[in-house]
Design a protein around this motif. Structure first.
Motif, PDB file in Angstrom:
ATOM      1  N   ALA A 293      29.540  40.010  45.888  1.00  0.00           N
ATOM      2  CA  ALA A 293      28.751  38.799  45.725  1.00  0.00           C
ATOM      3  C   ALA A 293      27.728  39.031  44.627  1.00  0.00           C
ATOM      4  O   ALA A 293      27.151  40.099  44.525  1.00  0.00           O
ATOM      5  CB  ALA A 293      28.051  38.481  47.039  1.00  0.00           C
TER       6      ALA A 293
ATOM      7  N   ALA B 269      41.403  43.334  44.603  1.00  0.00           N
ATOM      8  CA  ALA B 269      40.150  43.870  44.082  1.00  0.00           C
ATOM      9  C   ALA B 269      39.004  43.179  44.782  1.00  0.00           C
ATOM     10  O   ALA B 269      39.047  41.979  45.040  1.00  0.00           O
ATOM     11  CB  ALA B 269      40.064  43.629  42.574  1.00  0.00           C
TER      12      ALA B 269
ATOM     13  N   ASP C 264      41.428  34.193  56.056  1.00  0.00           N
ATOM     14  CA  ASP C 264      40.122  33.787  55.530  1.00  0.00           C
ATOM     15  C   ASP C 264      40.114  33.533  54.027  1.00  0.00           C
ATOM     16  O   ASP C 264      39.311  34.082  53.277  1.00  0.00           O
ATOM     17  CB  ASP C 264      39.071  34.843  55.871  1.00  0.00           C
ATOM     18  CG  ASP C 264      39.013  35.103  57.352  1.00  0.00           C
ATOM     19  OD1 ASP C 264      39.083  34.125  58.096  1.00  0.00           O
ATOM     20  OD2 ASP C 264      38.933  36.275  57.765  1.00  0.00           O
TER      21      ASP C 264
ATOM     22  N   GLN D 246      39.841  35.882  49.067  1.00  0.00           N
ATOM     23  CA  GLN D 246      39.606  36.013  50.492  1.00  0.00           C
ATOM     24  C   GLN D 246      38.122  36.244  50.704  1.00  0.00           C
ATOM     25  O   GLN D 246      37.510  37.058  50.023  1.00  0.00           O
ATOM     26  CB  GLN D 246      40.414  37.222  50.971  1.00  0.00           C
ATOM     27  CG  GLN D 246      40.372  37.444  52.438  1.00  0.00           C
ATOM     28  CD  GLN D 246      41.045  38.751  52.780  1.00  0.00           C
ATOM     29  OE1 GLN D 246      41.238  39.610  51.930  1.00  0.00           O
ATOM     30  NE2 GLN D 246      41.390  38.907  54.030  1.00  0.00           N
ATOM     31  N   SER D 247      37.545  35.538  51.667  1.00  0.00           N
ATOM     32  CA  SER D 247      36.114  35.702  51.924  1.00  0.00           C
ATOM     33  C   SER D 247      35.883  36.970  52.729  1.00  0.00           C
ATOM     34  O   SER D 247      36.560  37.228  53.708  1.00  0.00           O
ATOM     35  CB  SER D 247      35.598  34.497  52.704  1.00  0.00           C
ATOM     36  OG  SER D 247      34.322  34.796  53.224  1.00  0.00           O
ATOM     37  N   LEU D 248      34.925  37.774  52.299  1.00  0.00           N
ATOM     38  CA  LEU D 248      34.563  38.974  53.043  1.00  0.00           C
ATOM     39  C   LEU D 248      33.205  38.795  53.714  1.00  0.00           C
ATOM     40  O   LEU D 248      32.590  39.754  54.150  1.00  0.00           O
ATOM     41  CB  LEU D 248      34.516  40.187  52.116  1.00  0.00           C
ATOM     42  CG  LEU D 248      35.823  40.551  51.444  1.00  0.00           C
ATOM     43  CD1 LEU D 248      35.631  41.747  50.531  1.00  0.00           C
ATOM     44  CD2 LEU D 248      36.875  40.889  52.468  1.00  0.00           C
TER      45      LEU D 248
ATOM     46  N   ALA E 181      30.782  37.772  49.360  1.00  0.00           N
ATOM     47  CA  ALA E 181      31.686  38.688  48.664  1.00  0.00           C
ATOM     48  C   ALA E 181      33.130  38.218  48.838  1.00  0.00           C
ATOM     49  O   ALA E 181      33.460  37.525  49.797  1.00  0.00           O
ATOM     50  CB  ALA E 181      31.537  40.097  49.227  1.00  0.00           C
ATOM     51  N   LEU E 182      33.972  38.566  47.887  1.00  0.00           N
ATOM     52  CA  LEU E 182      35.364  38.115  47.894  1.00  0.00           C
ATOM     53  C   LEU E 182      36.299  39.296  47.720  1.00  0.00           C
ATOM     54  O   LEU E 182      35.907  40.326  47.202  1.00  0.00           O
ATOM     55  CB  LEU E 182      35.621  37.197  46.693  1.00  0.00           C
ATOM     56  CG  LEU E 182      34.885  35.887  46.581  1.00  0.00           C
ATOM     57  CD1 LEU E 182      35.313  35.223  45.292  1.00  0.00           C
ATOM     58  CD2 LEU E 182      35.226  35.030  47.759  1.00  0.00           C
ATOM     59  N   ARG E 183      37.537  39.094  48.143  1.00  0.00           N
ATOM     60  CA  ARG E 183      38.592  40.006  47.730  1.00  0.00           C
ATOM     61  C   ARG E 183      39.631  39.157  47.028  1.00  0.00           C
ATOM     62  O   ARG E 183      40.107  38.166  47.574  1.00  0.00           O
ATOM     63  CB  ARG E 183      39.194  40.732  48.919  1.00  0.00           C
ATOM     64  CG  ARG E 183      40.164  41.801  48.488  1.00  0.00           C
ATOM     65  CD  ARG E 183      40.873  42.453  49.642  1.00  0.00           C
ATOM     66  NE  ARG E 183      40.055  43.420  50.346  1.00  0.00           N
ATOM     67  CZ  ARG E 183      39.792  43.356  51.647  1.00  0.00           C
ATOM     68  NH1 ARG E 183      40.251  42.364  52.364  1.00  0.00           N
ATOM     69  NH2 ARG E 183      39.079  44.286  52.235  1.00  0.00           N
TER      70      ARG E 183
ATOM     71  N   VAL F 164      35.523  41.579  44.859  1.00  0.00           N
ATOM     72  CA  VAL F 164      34.575  40.970  43.934  1.00  0.00           C
ATOM     73  C   VAL F 164      33.257  40.878  44.679  1.00  0.00           C
ATOM     74  O   VAL F 164      33.109  40.049  45.569  1.00  0.00           O
ATOM     75  CB  VAL F 164      35.041  39.556  43.518  1.00  0.00           C
ATOM     76  CG1 VAL F 164      34.122  38.996  42.460  1.00  0.00           C
ATOM     77  CG2 VAL F 164      36.480  39.583  43.063  1.00  0.00           C
TER      78      VAL F 164
END
Ligand SMILES: Cc1cc2nc3c(=O)[nH]c(=O)nc-3n(C[C@H](O)[C@H](O)[C@H](O)COP(=O)(O)OP(=O)(O)OC[C@H]3O[C@@H](n4cnc5c(N)ncnc54)[C@H](O)[C@@H]3O)c2cc1C
Ligand SMILES: Nc1ncnc2c1ncn2[C@@H]1O[C@H](COP(=O)(O)O)[C@@H](O)[C@H]1O
Lengths: 407, 269
Positions: free
Chosen positions: A277, A273, B117, B134-136, B140-142, A275
């Motif tokens: 920022a 999913a 990542d 995981q850093s996007l 932002a994250l996954r 998320v």
């Protein structure tokens, strides 16, 4: 035996052009009545006579020597500008080889980095080659960005499956047989490139800063040396190193490649999913969209509500931070944070050089300021000369209306 | 849970001194929150990774390979024997080619799931499941939950490394595991090396051709968005608000509302 006495005033009024708001004089008229009798040259008119009509850029046919005897004034009148002809689309019918580009294209748009990679691919393709863009799903405007061919694989499933995605792209690339394949060295693109490289068993030249047909260059060993190599099959291109494609639009002809259906992999990823920022807490340097208040804002409560409603990250100019009205970590500028945002929304900020330094990297700037001559207004893509104090409530009203309409 | 952290011999980007790359130190920290971890290094000299003992590892396994050899086969053999549930590596090496291809080669050979990542790892609800963040980019994250075994590469946004502790460094041990039998050269590319030369930064929106005056304009920010910008002088505030929202939607930083007019959501060509 006296010569006729000249009356310069009368001569001038005789040659004055009627109707112009500013006094204008037709000096070509004078030479026919008096003077040495030798026709006077008018370089401007001659030049204009040599101009080839119908081209957007001025072009001159210098083989023609034209003596324009007509009045100069007629030429200096503003001529009706012809509407620029729609740019010709360049077509590479039978390319000698292909240069494939696999962009990130987040949300179906080419990112700035993707465009740079297309520019690099164009440089590698030269005249004979064609650039083939390979996207999963839709993509906007591949032609103007420099793609000659466009291979569109279907989106597949929404689920996060980087290995499966890499397998499909590798299969398509195997079918396409390009001479070079370029990826952006971004988070997603770099990951994909490495997966494809391992799958194809080919070496990957990463993070190329120079891309040209005679060699690729990348930094190595902590930027103490650079490594040069002749262009190979797989390359990733560093961000902001290569210029975008700037020529006329290209065809982006849709092409289909046959790929054998990839066998469904064992699903080991149970769930993924995104998320997003939280704009309120993300560090200012990472924020995507920053709304900033300056000394022109007195109603900071409205400002904070507006920032939350726009889902922006709050910023401020140094004046507000010094006054303690905004926290120090929100300061934008030389002694604050240098932004990497896509959009900067400046409310009541004059745009001092120290402040503008922090905004230099922002692609889009929107400014609201009462002063038409503020530097921020000059920098902005959308500049509004209006009291920010009344624009902010109007924005809030409009946003509330929209959310009210769409429950 | 069995965790292996891959350690490479890095060089400091400024001084050129031998250091443990920061991302591998961060990987040790991520591992420390989950359980007992061992370090794994393939290289000519184990002293290069001794620092990792002080940063939280109790034991490092060292496979000796000749100078300039490819570490991948040695690492594959050792990881296949260890069969860890989680392997952590840096996203890029430091001081070498910095290509970051080693983890991918390992994951491919060992049929491991690779998640790049990563900035946080927690054990999931079910047995043998893990949750990775995981850093996007841009904060932002996954959040990925998966069933191991998994190889994860660490992103610089992960929590900072643990502080170096001298006592821990003294107590830790480095076990030599003999040497890999043959020298296998890595996937070699005929690169030509020379001192790094800084290249001029790309000026955004600068025309590639064009006159010097045009390029100067682009560099000073007078062209680009500023030149083709729209200026509204003393508009009605409601009108101004509509314009601003339409502009923000056009560039895609503000989510379009379904009540918005259609021209507001058309993207730039
Ligand atoms: C060494 C040094 C470092 C500095 N570093 C920074 C830095 O990092 N960041 C930074 O921001 N500054 C920095 N500064 C300060 C900088 O020079 C300016 O003083 C500061 O940026 C000005 O802030 P401002 O635009 O908010 O205020 P002002 O210059 O006072 O501008 C206010 C603007 O708001 C407009 N305005 C007024 N009322 C309204 C209204 N009702 N509606 C709309 N507009 C209105 C005015 O027309 C004016 O343009 C630094 C200065 C120095 C000397
Ligand atoms: N010789 C090695 N021994 C152990 N791990 C390594 C070795 N080389 C690379 N790695 C791991 O692979 C990551 C990426 O390295 P590289 O592919 O060299 O950029 C590093 O951060 C390490 O975690």
């Amino acid at each position: 035996m006296t010569r006729l006495r000249r009356d310069p005033r009368a001569e001038r009024t005789a040659i004055q052009v009627a109707g112009a708001a500013r006094p204008r004089y037709d000096r070509t008229a004078r030479r026919s009545s008096s003077g040495s009798g030798r026709p006077r040259r008018d370089p401007r008119a001659e030049r204009a006579g040599q101009r080839v009509v119908g081209e957007a850029r001025p072009r001159f046919d210098l083989s023609q020597v034209i003596r324009v005897e007509g009045p100069v004034i007629a030429d200096t009148q503003p001529r009706a500008t012809t509407a620029p002809a729609p740019p010709k689309i360049l077509i590479v019918e039978d390319p000698a080889f292909l240069v494939a580009v696999v962009p990130d294209a987040p949300g179906g748009r080419l990112s700035a980095h993707d465009r740079q990679v297309l520019g690099a691919a164009r440089a590698l393709a030269g005249r004979e080659g064609a650039v083939a863009l390979l996207t999963l799903g839709a993509c906007e405007g591949p032609g103007p960005a420099g793609a000659d061919r466009w291979i569109r694989l279907d989106d597949g499933t929404e689920a996060y499956d980087p290995a499966g995605r890499a397998a499909r792209i590798a299969a398509a690339l195997n079918g396409l047989k390009p001479r070079h394949i370029l990826f952006p060295e971004s988070l997603d693109g770099g990951d994909l490139a490495r997966r494809v490289a391992v799958r194809m068993g080919e070496p990957l030249f990463t993070n190329a800063e120079v891309v040209a047909a005679n060699g690729l260059v990348r930094p190595a060993k902590g930027r103490r040396v650079e490594q040069r190599i002749a262009p190979g099959l797989l390359t990733t291109v560093a961000p902001d190193a290569v210029a975008d494609y700037a020529g006329p639009p290209r065809e982006a002809r849709p092409v289909a490649v046959e790929t054998e259906a990839a066998s469904p992999a064992k699903l080991r990823i149970l769930a993924a999913a995104r998320v997003p920022a939280d704009p309120a807490t993300v560090p200012l340097a990472l924020a995507e969209f920053v709304a900033s208040a300056g000394n022109g804002i007195t109603d900071l409560d409205t400002f904070r509500t507006l920032v939350a409603a726009l889902r922006a990250t709050p910023g401020a100019s140094r004046v507000l931070c010094d006054a303690g009205l905004m926290p120090r970590h929100t300061q934008v500028g030389a002694s604050g944070t240098v932004l990497a945002a896509t959009c900067y929304f400046a409310l009541g900020i004059s745009g001092a050089p120290q402040h503008l330094q922090g905004v230099a990297g922002c692609e889009h700037v929107v400014a609201v300021n009462t002063d038409l001559h503020a530097a921020m207004i000059e920098r902005a893509g959308l500049a509004i000369v209006q009291d920010a104090q009344i624009v902010m409530p109007a924005l809030l009203r409009l946003l509330a209306q929209e959310t009210g309409e769409t429950p | 849970m069995k965790i292996a952290v891959l350690l490479s011999a890095g060089r400091h980007p400024v001084s050129g001194a031998a250091v443990l790359p920061r991302m591998e130190a961060q990987a040790i920290r991520l591992a420390a929150g989950l359980g007992e971890a061992i370090g794994l290094h393939a290289g000519p000299d184990a002293a290069a990774v001794r620092e990792a003992l002080g940063l939280g590892l109790a034991r490092i396994e060292h496979v000796a390979i000749p100078e300039g050899g490819d570490p991948v086969p040695a690492l594959i053999a050792r990881l296949a024997a260890l069969a860890p549930d989680l392997v952590l590596a840096g996203r890029r090496g430091q001081g070498g080619a910095e290509s970051g291809i080693v983890p991918y080669a390992l994951a491919d050979a060992l049929d491991l799931l690779l998640i790049p990542d990563v900035i946080a790892v927690t054990s999931g609800d079910g047995a043998g499941t893990l949750t990775l963040d995981q850093s996007l980019g841009r904060g932002a994250l996954r959040r990925v939950s998966l069933r191991g075994p998994v190889l994860a590469t660490v992103h610089p946004d992960a929590p900072p490394p643990l502080a170096y502790a001298y006592g821990r460094a003294r107590r830790g041990s480095i076990d030599g595991l003999g040497s890999a039998p043959t020298l296998t050269a890595g996937p070699d590319m005929a690169v030509e090396e020379r001192p790094y030369r800084r290249r001029p930064k790309l000026v955004k929106g600068a025309p590639t051709g064009g006159s010097a005056a045009e390029r100067l304009k682009a560099a000073t920010g007078e062209s680009g968005s500023a030149a083709k910008g729209r200026l509204l002088v003393e508009p009605d505030p409601e009108e101004a608000a509509r314009e601003i929202l339409a502009y923000l939607r056009q560039i895609g930083v503000l989510a379009a509302s379904s009540g918005a007019s259609s021209d507001a959501s058309t993207p730039t060509p």
